[in-house]
Design a protein around this motif. Structure first.
Motif, PDB file in Angstrom:
ATOM      1  N   ARG A 383       0.814  -1.215   0.000  1.00  0.00           N
ATOM      2  CA  ARG A 383       0.000   0.000   0.000  1.00  0.00           C
ATOM      3  C   ARG A 383       0.850   1.269   0.000  1.00  0.00           C
ATOM      4  N   ARG A 384       1.967   1.246  -0.723  1.00  0.00           N
ATOM      5  CA  ARG A 384       2.769   2.459  -0.823  1.00  0.00           C
ATOM      6  C   ARG A 384       2.023   3.509  -1.627  1.00  0.00           C
ATOM      7  N   LYS A 385       2.053   4.740  -1.162  1.00  0.00           N
ATOM      8  CA  LYS A 385       1.316   5.810  -1.826  1.00  0.00           C
ATOM      9  C   LYS A 385       1.865   6.058  -3.225  1.00  0.00           C
ATOM     10  N   ALA A 386       0.955   6.288  -4.169  1.00  0.00           N
ATOM     11  CA  ALA A 386       1.324   6.653  -5.536  1.00  0.00           C
ATOM     12  C   ALA A 386       1.114   8.152  -5.688  1.00  0.00           C
ATOM     13  N   THR A 387       2.143   8.879  -6.094  1.00  0.00           N
ATOM     14  CA  THR A 387       2.067  10.331  -6.203  1.00  0.00           C
ATOM     15  C   THR A 387       2.022  10.750  -7.662  1.00  0.00           C
ATOM     16  N   PHE A 388       0.979  11.480  -8.017  1.00  0.00           N
ATOM     17  CA  PHE A 388       0.824  12.024  -9.367  1.00  0.00           C
ATOM     18  C   PHE A 388       1.197  13.504  -9.305  1.00  0.00           C
ATOM     19  N   SER A 389       2.314  13.844  -9.940  1.00  0.00           N
ATOM     20  CA  SER A 389       2.853  15.206  -9.878  1.00  0.00           C
ATOM     21  C   SER A 389       3.063  15.735 -11.293  1.00  0.00           C
ATOM     22  N   PRO A 390       1.998  16.180 -11.949  1.00  0.00           N
ATOM     23  CA  PRO A 390       2.117  16.623 -13.341  1.00  0.00           C
ATOM     24  C   PRO A 390       2.870  17.937 -13.457  1.00  0.00           C
ATOM     25  N   PRO A 391       3.475  18.222 -14.608  1.00  0.00           N
ATOM     26  CA  PRO A 391       4.121  19.516 -14.816  1.00  0.00           C
ATOM     27  C   PRO A 391       3.078  20.627 -14.861  1.00  0.00           C
ATOM     28  N   ALA A 392       3.524  21.852 -14.577  1.00  0.00           N
ATOM     29  CA  ALA A 392       2.593  22.977 -14.482  1.00  0.00           C
ATOM     30  C   ALA A 392       1.819  23.213 -15.770  1.00  0.00           C
ATOM     31  N   ARG A 393       2.404  22.877 -16.924  1.00  0.00           N
ATOM     32  CA  ARG A 393       1.692  23.116 -18.183  1.00  0.00           C
ATOM     33  C   ARG A 393       0.468  22.222 -18.325  1.00  0.00           C
TER      34      ARG A 393
END
Length: 451
Positions: A383-393
């Motif tokens: 259950r490791r957290k999945a991080t969605f970090s899209p670019p600012a554009r």
């Protein structure tokens, strides 16, 4: 590899601005679709016969609709014998595959050079309408009170009426035909017999007019038994993936829809659990657990993101929605945090641009924009957290020369509303929808090179 930033000239941004304006008015309603009545993920009906062993993956090019002023992505599907090409919207937010159909047997009734001419079922020797007593007919919304005669096939075809939440609809005959698709390496590839809606009537803002420019129908990729991916799961496995490249670029880069296993394994892919919602089983729900701006976690009650007992709430990943839609009060928290972190002057765009936050970037070569991150529930026993970090554009979009706006819209927190991660936010990522393992994978690596 992330796509290059969108051009910011006034001329290049106009089609994109139009589709964003259209998104605000239509897409919230369209996603709350009364037609999205999905059946269990693994159904027992046989949708195709057994085929000889063939390659386990089909890689088909996906093109942007930006040149037509729409924020959709299309794939070309060939139906019939001989094959007739159809330009269909790639939509993970619906199940039904359907195409505009013509009752004429004369192909000259529409220009042979018109890329958007309808499908002519009478010109296909393999076209076969399903009977209204066929068990497969139970999988589509039926035309109410239409007579069904067991022994009279001509007058007892399976007539469907697929209605969207904004009142748009596709209506016609549920049928089957031979299908082929364009692939990146092997030309046309023959697929198992496909069941689809032959639409003699379609109307409404979501499926006609400017909102539907460049399309002849919809390729439903939802979780139900009549979707494209589910129908092909016996041959390719119940998994598909795609890359959506930046459609504001000219010419736009090629994107891909991959049915089956992705040709290359990607160790950088993060996975989050797909959540089933019995009330709306079509959609790919993920569990958002937190949101941060520039690394600062926002104080948002976890219940804001949760699915409740009625099936309301939650977050959907949807290729058929352009803008990202965030449920209140999470949207207000994100908006306030963005305002606090921005060091650029706010702008008032010309025209009726429906955005709450715009900044003036005139003369700023590399504007510093806050970073948005979504924390999601992990997949598997750890259950490791999945991080969605899209670019600012992916969330600050060019609306006119020298102006960028926060391309996120609010959704009220009542009436079955939910959040949506739209296709602009998804750009530059490889997304893997794995229904066999009930998980969604994503990574910024894997889109730059053809699969």
């Amino acid at each position: 590899m992330a796509a290059a930033a969108a051009a910011s000239s006034t001329s290049s941004s106009q089609p994109f601005l139009y589709l964003l304006l259209r998104s605000l008015l239509l897409l919230v309603a369209a996603r709350l679709s009364s037609a999205s009545l999905k059946l269990p993920l693994h159904h027992t009906l046989t949708l195709s016969p057994t085929y000889p062993q063939r390659p386990a993956t089909v890689v088909s090019p996906v093109v942007s609709g930006a040149s037509a002023g729409t924020g959709q992505y299309f794939v070309t599907l060939h139906l019939g014998s001989p094959p007739q090409p159809l330009h269909l919207v790639v939509d993970t937010g619906s199940d039904l595959i359907w195409a505009r159909c013509s009752s004429s047997s004369n192909s000259s009734s529409s220009s042979p050079v018109d890329p958007l001419r309808p499908f002519h079922p009478l010109l296909s020797s393999s076209f076969c309408p399903l009977h209204c007593y066929d068990p497969l007919c139970r999988l589509v919304p039926r035309v109410p009170h239409f007579p069904c005669h067991r022994h009279t096939r001509i007058h007892s075809a399976c007539r469907y009426n697929y209605t969207y939440g904004d009142g748009s609809f596709s209506s016609g005959i549920f049928a089957s035909d031979i299908t082929t698709v364009n692939t990146t390496r092997n030309g046309l590839a023959k697929l198992p017999l496909l069941h689809f809606g032959c639409a003699f009537h379609s109307s409404g803002p979501s499926v006609s007019g400017p909102a539907f420019h460049g399309a002849q129908g919809v390729l439903g990729l939802g979780r139900g038994p009549i979707s494209f991916s589910t129908q092909l799961h016996r041959r390719f496995g119940n998994k598909f993936s795609y890359c959506l490249m930046d459609f504001t670029l000219s010419p736009p880069p090629t994107s891909f829809l991959i049915i089956g296993n992705h040709p290359s394994k990607n160790s950088t892919m993060a996975f989050t659990k797909l959540i089933a919602n019995p009330a709306l089983p079509t959609f790919y729900y993920v569990n958002v657990t937190s949101v941060s701006v520039d690394g600062v976690k926002l104080h948002i009650d976890p219940s804001v993101w949760a699915l409740d007992e009625t099936g309301s709430g939650g977050t959907v990943v949807d290729s058929g929605t352009t803008l990202t839609l965030i449920i209140e009060p999470a949207y207000s928290a994100i908006l306030a945090a963005m305002r606090r972190r921005l060091e650029l002057p706010e702008a008032s765009p010309s025209g009726q641009v429906p955005f709450d936050l715009c900044v003036n970037v005139t003369g700023v070569r590399r504007p510093r924009l806050p970073r948005l991150r979504f924390g999601m529930e992990g997949e598997g026993w750890m259950r490791r957290k999945a991080t969605f970090s899209p670019p600012a554009r992916n969330y600050f979009i060019d609306t006119e020369e020298g102006v960028k706006c926060l391309g996120i819209q609010p959704v009220g927190d009542g009436g079955g509303a939910f959040s949506v991660i739209g296709n602009v936010m998804q750009q530059g990522y490889l997304w893997e929808f794995d229904n066999d393992r009930s998980r969604l994978g994503f990574t910024r690596r894997g889109c730059a090179v053809s699969p």
